[in-house]
Design an enzyme around this catalytic site. Structure first.
Site, PDB file in Angstrom:
ATOM      1  N   HIS A  93      -8.659  -0.753   2.150  1.00 16.68           N
ATOM      2  CA  HIS A  93      -7.807  -0.339   0.759  1.00 16.68           C
ATOM      3  C   HIS A  93      -7.528   1.099   0.911  1.00 16.68           C
ATOM      4  O   HIS A  93      -8.094   1.934   1.313  1.00 16.68           O
ATOM      5  CB  HIS A  93      -8.921  -0.396  -0.328  1.00 16.68           C
ATOM      6  CG  HIS A  93      -8.307  -0.310  -1.733  1.00 16.68           C
ATOM      7  ND1 HIS A  93      -8.508   0.667  -2.631  1.00 16.68           N
ATOM      8  CD2 HIS A  93      -7.432  -1.269  -2.226  1.00 16.68           C
ATOM      9  CE1 HIS A  93      -7.602   0.388  -3.600  1.00 16.68           C
ATOM     10  NE2 HIS A  93      -7.052  -0.787  -3.249  1.00 16.68           N
ATOM     11  N   ARG A  97       4.885   1.772  -3.944  1.00 20.74           N
ATOM     12  CA  ARG A  97       3.595   2.282  -3.429  1.00 20.74           C
ATOM     13  C   ARG A  97       3.518   2.394  -1.899  1.00 20.74           C
ATOM     14  O   ARG A  97       3.764   1.447  -1.296  1.00 20.74           O
ATOM     15  CB  ARG A  97       2.566   1.151  -4.023  1.00 20.74           C
ATOM     16  CG  ARG A  97       0.911   1.313  -3.517  1.00 20.74           C
ATOM     17  CD  ARG A  97       0.682   0.668  -2.347  1.00 20.74           C
ATOM     18  NE  ARG A  97      -0.569   0.903  -2.185  1.00 20.74           N
ATOM     19  CZ  ARG A  97      -1.443   0.413  -0.929  1.00 20.74           C
ATOM     20  NH1 ARG A  97      -0.510  -0.145   0.182  1.00 20.74           N
ATOM     21  NH2 ARG A  97      -2.658   0.610  -0.521  1.00 20.74           N
ATOM     22  N   THR A 145      -4.023  -5.779   7.290  1.00 24.23           N
ATOM     23  CA  THR A 145      -2.941  -4.755   8.181  1.00 24.23           C
ATOM     24  C   THR A 145      -3.212  -5.052   9.548  1.00 24.23           C
ATOM     25  O   THR A 145      -4.240  -5.868   9.689  1.00 24.23           O
ATOM     26  CB  THR A 145      -3.683  -3.377   7.778  1.00 24.23           C
ATOM     27  OG1 THR A 145      -3.368  -2.816   6.613  1.00 24.23           O
ATOM     28  CG2 THR A 145      -2.829  -2.321   8.844  1.00 24.23           C
TER      29      THR A 145
HETATM   30  N1  GLY Z   1      -4.616  -0.509   4.481  1.00 22.66           N
HETATM   31  C1  GLY Z   1      -3.303  -0.990   3.937  1.00 22.66           C
HETATM   32  C2  GLY Z   1      -3.049  -0.800   2.793  1.00 22.66           C
HETATM   33  O1  GLY Z   1      -3.710  -0.390   1.768  1.00 22.66           O
HETATM   34  O2  GLY Z   1      -1.703  -0.553   2.265  1.00 22.66           O
END
Ligand code: GLY
Length: 285
Positions: free
Chosen positions: A208, A184, A156
């Protein structure tokens, strides 16, 4: 009022990074931080600085945001982004959006429009069309690396900054996680999860999303600042919490209301670049 010393920190995503791509990622973070810094140095707003920095990262195909975003299970790009400033808690976000070269700029337009805080999927595109925001072909965001899947990106990008007026801002942008299901949405566009700013601090998280969003990592970290914890320690505690409660990994960057910077990761890498008043930059990975 110009009592505050401006500062900016940028991250290029926490996770396993091949050593041979690290120097280029650090260069990318530096270019982004300097783009934001030039705005701060000229007396500009933290909000403009974080947006400019994240645009540079979105345009760099090395990073998992904008051009170079990772692919979902249908081989398509769907991106998330959010921007927020401490003043009046203004915020804007887009989720699962494609066909937009710079999702962080669209998030900013959602914020400026003021009707909603987050727009997703087709709705975000409809909004873009209504305001005359430029679109691109979804294919133009896909780079060879992702097609070949030689690197399972789940990074990210993010930036936090404080300006000379003491205003704090944060911007986070991502292609999400590799092979995700269509639709998602990760932590990045969710305020309080991957992105948050109030008058005590601004935080951008990476890692995550499914774990980060369950512990409200960004808001919890700002609460640590509100409780008087130093930024470096707050970052470390946030990751301890992430590991303990979700058995997951990630990283985060933050700035407190005094302009003090903190960052931490419990992954092997997280390229960062810091620029502060001295105009010296600090790189770390
Ligand atoms: N931290 C980025 C994602 O899981 O989409």
């Amino acid at each position: 009022m110009t009592d505050f010393i401006p500062a900016i920190i940028v991250h290029g995503g926490a996770g396993p990074i091949r050593d041979d791509s690290l120097p280029a990622r650090l260069d990318g973070c530096k270019a982004a931080a300097l783009a934001g810094w030039s705005i701060l140095q000229a007396g500009g707003a933290a909000l403009d600085a974080v947006e400019a920095a994240v645009v540079v990262l979105e345009d760099n195909p090395l990073f998992n945001a904008g051009t170079g975003s990772t692919l979902n299970s249908l081989g398509k790009v769907e991106m998330d982004a959010a921007i927020m400033e401490s003043d009046a808690l203004r915020a804007g976000a887009v989720a699962a959006v494609s066909g937009i070269k710079n999702p962080i700029m669209l998030a900013r337009r959602v914020m400026e429009d003021g009707h909603h805080v987050m727009l997703a999927c087709e709705g975000a595109l409809l909004f873009a069309r209504q305001i005359g925001f430029p679109e691109c072909t979804p294919e133009s965001l896909i780079v060879e690396r992702e097609k070949k899947r030689w690197e399972n990106t789940h990074g990210t990008v993010g930036c936090v900054a404080v300006d000379a007026n003491g205003k704090l801002a944060v911007a986070t942008s991502t292609g999400g996680i590799f092979n995700k299901l269509p639709g998602r949405v990760g932590d990045s566009p969710l305020l309080g999860c991957g992105t948050y700013a109030n008058s005590f601090g601004a935080v951008s998280c990476t890692g995550h999303g499914e774990a980060i969003m369950r512990i409200l990592m960004a808001r919890d970290t700002v609460q640590l600042l509100q409780n008087g914890i130093e930024p470096g320690e707050a970052a470390r505690m946030a990751l301890e919490n992430l590991a303990e409660l979700t058995d997951s990994t990630g990283g985060l960057i933050l700035i407190d209301r005094y302009g003090k910077i903190g960052y931490a990761r419990n992954t092997t890498h997280m390229p960062v670049c810091i620029v502060s008043d001295s105009a010296k930059f600090t790189l770390d990975s």
